[in-house]
Design a protein around this motif. Structure first.
Motif, PDB file in Angstrom:
ATOM      1  N   VAL A  75      13.816  83.548  29.015  1.00  0.00           N
ATOM      2  CA  VAL A  75      13.951  83.318  30.452  1.00  0.00           C
ATOM      3  C   VAL A  75      14.458  84.605  31.082  1.00  0.00           C
ATOM      4  O   VAL A  75      15.553  85.081  30.737  1.00  0.00           O
ATOM      5  N   ASP A  76      13.655  85.193  31.961  1.00  0.00           N
ATOM      6  CA  ASP A  76      14.084  86.399  32.674  1.00  0.00           C
ATOM      7  C   ASP A  76      15.174  86.045  33.677  1.00  0.00           C
ATOM      8  O   ASP A  76      15.161  84.970  34.290  1.00  0.00           O
ATOM      9  N   LEU A  77      16.094  86.996  33.856  1.00  0.00           N
ATOM     10  CA  LEU A  77      17.267  86.712  34.672  1.00  0.00           C
ATOM     11  C   LEU A  77      17.638  87.960  35.457  1.00  0.00           C
ATOM     12  O   LEU A  77      17.744  89.053  34.887  1.00  0.00           O
ATOM     13  N   ASP A  78      17.825  87.813  36.740  1.00  0.00           N
ATOM     14  CA  ASP A  78      18.318  88.888  37.590  1.00  0.00           C
ATOM     15  C   ASP A  78      19.708  88.496  38.070  1.00  0.00           C
ATOM     16  O   ASP A  78      19.864  87.657  38.962  1.00  0.00           O
ATOM     17  N   LEU A  79      20.723  89.106  37.460  1.00  0.00           N
ATOM     18  CA  LEU A  79      22.093  88.722  37.757  1.00  0.00           C
ATOM     19  C   LEU A  79      22.572  89.261  39.094  1.00  0.00           C
ATOM     20  O   LEU A  79      23.712  88.988  39.490  1.00  0.00           O
ATOM     21  N   THR A  80      21.756  90.023  39.777  1.00  0.00           N
ATOM     22  CA  THR A  80      22.134  90.466  41.119  1.00  0.00           C
ATOM     23  C   THR A  80      21.810  89.410  42.167  1.00  0.00           C
ATOM     24  O   THR A  80      22.264  89.519  43.308  1.00  0.00           O
ATOM     25  N   GLN A  81      21.040  88.388  41.792  1.00  0.00           N
ATOM     26  CA  GLN A  81      20.640  87.344  42.712  1.00  0.00           C
ATOM     27  C   GLN A  81      21.427  86.065  42.430  1.00  0.00           C
ATOM     28  O   GLN A  81      21.762  85.770  41.281  1.00  0.00           O
ATOM     29  N   PRO A  82      21.737  85.286  43.473  1.00  0.00           N
ATOM     30  CA  PRO A  82      22.476  84.035  43.254  1.00  0.00           C
ATOM     31  C   PRO A  82      21.780  83.104  42.274  1.00  0.00           C
ATOM     32  O   PRO A  82      22.443  82.432  41.480  1.00  0.00           O
ATOM     33  N   ALA A  83      20.463  83.024  42.358  1.00  0.00           N
ATOM     34  CA  ALA A  83      19.748  82.128  41.448  1.00  0.00           C
ATOM     35  C   ALA A  83      19.955  82.528  39.999  1.00  0.00           C
ATOM     36  O   ALA A  83      20.073  81.665  39.116  1.00  0.00           O
TER      37      ALA A  83
END
Length: 942
Positions: free
Chosen positions: A458-466
């Motif tokens: 699962v790709d994750l962008d920790l800069t975004q709230p989601a």
């Protein structure tokens, strides 16, 4: 017949030599042992060492080989087991495999050392002999491979190599292509290598194993808290008690009464929970906090004993018994101090097991849940507010661990963490201490096992709230990668500069700003060819541009002062070394980026340029640009013309070669027509000037008027150089001149080495004969000792490279005639002074020199040296003339007699080879040594 049998066994390579034969072989010097092995085609050269074993000969054959292996194992000093890395399940390794030649000797383990049965160290050559004999039967039994079989083993080898690196299974088993499974867990590298080579399925291969460094797996967080000694966390017995301490049976209270009839009393709380105050009666204090009990005692004394006041403090504390249960190392009942807390009980029980929860430690009292302790609050925040004090009969219970997830990569505290229900990715990142400075939250991803038990990502962008609010599941593995290892909005200079550095890029920046002065460059820097590596566009397409730094600094802001772009890397070269180390990887990158329609090719320049080699093809690159890339012309360049070779694809079917002549004079003059535009794979050859060679010299020593080193022209002769040196002096002895040549010296040295090898083999064979025959033992022993001495002398002898010449004839020859010697680079002529002695060497009683006396014969000079010895060969006495030629006795029908002796001659009395029959090479070797010694003495006599 002892060693004769050994020789026959080795020659046959099938019969195992006896123990007595091996013992006789071991008594020989190591060099003779090796010579015997080589003579019979067994073993390798000196200095070889066994590295790996072969599958077909993994186990030594025969009782001798087995005994040697046992002795080797007994004599070896094994390292401690904990010091030897051993394979464990899931370890990674590299397999190096090669096809074994069935006709080549194999190498057995233990050939580099060991001990004999008696405990003495066994020579390496003796072990090699046993190993070689043991392998012979296996090698002879191996049938030759058919072409199909050879193809099959080669294909399998390629498949094994492509499978690297390998990883052991969870049970420690290695699985090779084809399904072959071999357990390796618990073995070290050497043992694993032997195990693979011993497998019958791998008998056609030689295998070596390399164990890869093991990366430590992630550990559960917090469990190392309990690794220190439990007594270090025991509740304190001294100091004030906390205000919330509850008194109970077994506690002691210290009461001091102040006033008339006062005193000091230590009162213990009895089983009824009361203390007995003097003259006051029992007072119940159990269940009260210490401040409450103190106030009660003071009030009782004040009201019932007029004139006295009480000072109350705690005495000895009671011991309580609590249960520590669940997933702890040592569950059970523990006696603890009255001040003990939940963590004290956990330490007493040895800590929490890895399967126990650190975030849900429960305190139960009378069957009810009193408190939950989250040890993460204590470990991460230092919060001990929930570390409740224990009472007698309390139960500390550790349930199994709950949801766990790991975090790895660019975080400060990578580990496996226990999470609360509904935990999000941001909480896991907080537990790990946040990102490192190089962590990139945009590149995070989670490895997860979904509901179908499949592994997913699962790709994750920790800069975004989601991304931060993503709920985690048990078993999730969060990975956070680093930022790109590249600078943005920067330019950099490196290479042949004093200070490789980067600068901030700005629009309009030019080369002269990055390299503002030639003082930034090291000596011999190429200021006319700098290479700019450039990445453009979102795809970071690679391109190269060359620059002329000298032109840029001369005209700042001009056409030569190229504008720079962000991420440009400028490389400065030098004129002394090849640029292939840099150009090779760069050209490979360009080649991979190109295609058939748009090849990113290279061009090359060779011949008389300063830095020949391959260079990237730039846009609108011409011949002059390629010459600039090559550092310009060399000293020997023919600057009139060059040759350009061009390859063209004709109709997409074949490649056609075209050769063009380039007028370099017109190129230098700026003629655009002559300065041809280059195409992919063009090759420019700058020819060397005709008749250009490096300056050759010869050396004249001794009796010439002007000795020294003289440069020579092509084809110059010895007579010409002597005339340039002023001719010979009045004291010169031209008949005794020594002319040496370097290529002759090298050739003679190689011949000496081969001669020494042959002699060593003959001496080894002679030693076998000595043990074989008692009748010839005395003769062979004497010959062997003499041969050893001769071998040492032969190994230490340095060739001279003398060419026998008749210098008087050279001086009187016509220029350019056959008698006049054409010189080569490095030739040396040494002319001694006039001599008056005759030297006698060899098998005479007193080898020395005598004053020349006209009329004396060769035999008379021998008599002056005391006559010959018993080993002399009187029929083969010869004379070495002062110029190096050899004169022997003249015998024939029309004439006979001895050669006339002249000043500077050397009479050589050789040894009779019949008296050294075991060494047939004796005469040839001694004659070589005599001749070299005579030449060397003549050279060093000046």
């Amino acid at each position: 017949m002892l060693l004769c049998g050994l020789a026959l066994a080795l020659a046959a390579r099938a019969q195992v030599p006896s123990a007595a034969q091996i013992q006789a072989f071991k008594s020989l010097p190591p060099d003779q042992q090796q010579a015997i092995l080589q003579k019979f085609g067994i073993g390798g050269g000196a200095g070889q060492q066994t590295v790996v074993t072969t599958g077909a000969a993994a186990a030594p054959a025969g009782p001798q080989a087995a005994g040697a292996s046992a002795a080797n194992a007994a004599a070896a000093m094994p390292a401690p087991l904990e010091a030897i890395p051993r394979f464990a399940p899931l370890d990674s390794l590299i397999i190096d495999i090669a096809v074994r030649d069935p006709n080549a000797p194999a190498t057995l383990p233990g050939a580099s050392g060991g001990a004999a049965a008696g405990g003495a160290p066994q020579p390496a050559a003796a072990q090699a002999a046993q190993a070689a004999v043991a392998q012979a039967a296996a090698q002879q039994a191996a049938p030759p491979r058919t072409p199909a079989m050879q193809l099959a083993v080669t294909t399998y080898r390629d498949g094994v190599l492509k499978g690297n690196p390998y990883r052991l299974s969870p049970t420690g088993v290695l699985t090779l292509p084809g399904g072959l499974q071999i357990p390796l867990a618990g073995l070290d590298v050497d043992e694993a290598t032997k195990r693979l080579n011993a497998d019958p399925e791998l008998a056609d291969y030689t295998i070596a194993v390399t164990r890869l460094p093991v990366q430590q797996p992630l550990q559960p967080f917090g469990y190392d808290l309990f690794k220190q000694a439990a007594n270090g966390m025991a509740a304190p017995q001294e100091g004030p008690v906390p205000a919330d301490y509850v008194l109970g049976p077994g506690d002691s209270v210290s009461v001091q009464l102040v006033g008339e009839n006062g005193g000091q009393y230590l009162l213990e709380v009895n089983r009824d929970g009361a203390i007995n105050l003097p003259d006051t009666g029992p007072l119940v204090v159990a269940g009260l906090r210490f401040p409450e009990a103190r106030a009660l005692i003071e009030h009782r004394v004040k009201t019932q004993r007029i004139g006295l006041t009480a000072s109350v403090s705690m005495g000895a504390l009671r011991t309580i018994s609590v249960f520590v249960l669940g997933d702890v190392e040592q569950p059970g009942s523990y006696p603890l101090s009255g001040l003990a807390t939940v963590t004290t009980a956990l330490y007493a029980a040895g800590g929490v097991k890895p399967i126990g929860s650190l975030r849900n430690v429960q305190l139960r009292r009378h069957g009810a849940l009193v408190k939950r302790l989250d040890l993460y609050d204590l470990l991460l925040n230092g919060d001990s507010s929930n570390d409740a004090r224990l009472l007698p009969g309390d139960v500390v219970f550790v349930p199994p661990v709950g949801i766990t997830a790991s975090i790895d990569g660019e975080v400060r505290r990578p580990a496996i963490y226990e999470l609360q229900e509904g935990a999000q990715a941001s909480e896991l990142l907080f537990l790990a201490g946040g990102l490192t400075p190089e962590g990139d939250p945009r590149t995070a991803y989670i490895e997860r096992i979904d509901e179908r038990r499949d592994r997913t990502v699962v790709d994750l962008d920790l800069t975004q709230p989601a991304g931060r609010q993503l709920k985690l599941q048990t078993g999730d593995a969060l990975r956070i990668g680093p930022i790109r290892d590249a600078f943005e909005n920067t330019v950099r200079v490196e290479g042949h500069v004093y200070r490789p550095h980067s600068l901030a890029w700005h629009p309009g920046m030019r080369l002269s700003e990055l390299v503002p002065s030639e003082a930034e460059l090291k000596p011999l820097a190429d200021t006319h060819y700098l290479l700019i590596r450039r990445e453009t566009g979102p795809e970071r397409t690679l391109s190269v541009v060359s620059a002329d730094l000298a032109g840029a600094l001369a005209d700042r802001g001009g056409a030569a002062d190229l504008p720079l772009e962000s991420r440009d890397v400028v490389t400065v070269f030098d004129l002394a070394t090849s640029r292939e180390r840099f150009m090779g990887p760069l050209l490979d990158d360009l080649k991979r980026q190109g295609s058939a329609a748009a090849p990113q090719a290279m061009v090359s320049v060779d011949g008389s340029v300063k830095v020949p080699g391959r260079y990237p093809l730039e846009t609108r690159m011409k011949v002059s640009d390629l010459l600039r890339a090559g550092g310009g012309y060399g000293d020997s360049a023919y600057v009139q013309q060059a040759e350009l070779t061009r390859y063209a694809i004709v109709d997409g079917e074949r490649r056609q070669t075209e050769v063009r002549t380039i007028d370099l004079r017109r190129v230098a003059a700026g003629d655009a027509d002559a300065d041809v535009a280059l195409q992919p794979y063009d090759h420019l050859l700058v020819r060397q000037m005709p008749d250009w060679t490096e300056q050759e010299t010869v050396v004249l020593n001794g009796e010439v008027r002007f000795p020294g080193t003289y440069p020579i022209r092509k084809g110059e002769t010895l007579r010409s150089v002597i005339e340039r040196a002023g001719g010979l002096t009045d004291l010169a002895f031209p008949a005794g001149s020594v002319f040496t040549r370097e290529d002759l010296r090298e050739r003679e040295q190689q011949q000496l080495g081969r001669l020494a090898d042959r002699l060593q083999a003959e001496i080894a064979a002679l030693t076998l004969q000595q043990a074989q025959s008692v009748q010839t033992a005395m003769t062979t022993s004497e010959a062997g000792a003499a041969g050893q001495s001769l071998l040492v002398e032969l190994r230490q002898t340095k060739a001279v490279g003398r060419l026998v010449i008749d210098l008087p004839a050279v001086l009187h020859a016509a220029p350019g005639s056959a008698a006049d010697i054409v010189l080569k680079d490095g030739d040396t002529l040494t002319i001694p002074r006039r001599t008056q002695e005759v030297t006698v060497i060899g098998e005479v009683q007193n080898a020395t020199s005598h004053l020349y006396q006209p009329g004396l014969s060769r035999q008379q000079y021998v008599e002056l040296s005391g006559g010959t010895t018993q080993r002399a060969d009187r029929k083969r006495i010869y004379v070495v003339r002062a110029n190096g030629s050899v004169a022997t006795a003249r015998r024939g029908f029309l004439h006979s007699g001895e050669a006339a002796i002249q000043p500077g001659d050397t009479v050589v009395v050789p040894m009779d080879p019949e008296k050294m029959r075991p060494l047939p090479m004796w005469q040839a070797i001694t004659q070589v040594l005599y001749n070299i010694a005579i030449a060397a003495a003549a050279v060093h006599s000046l």
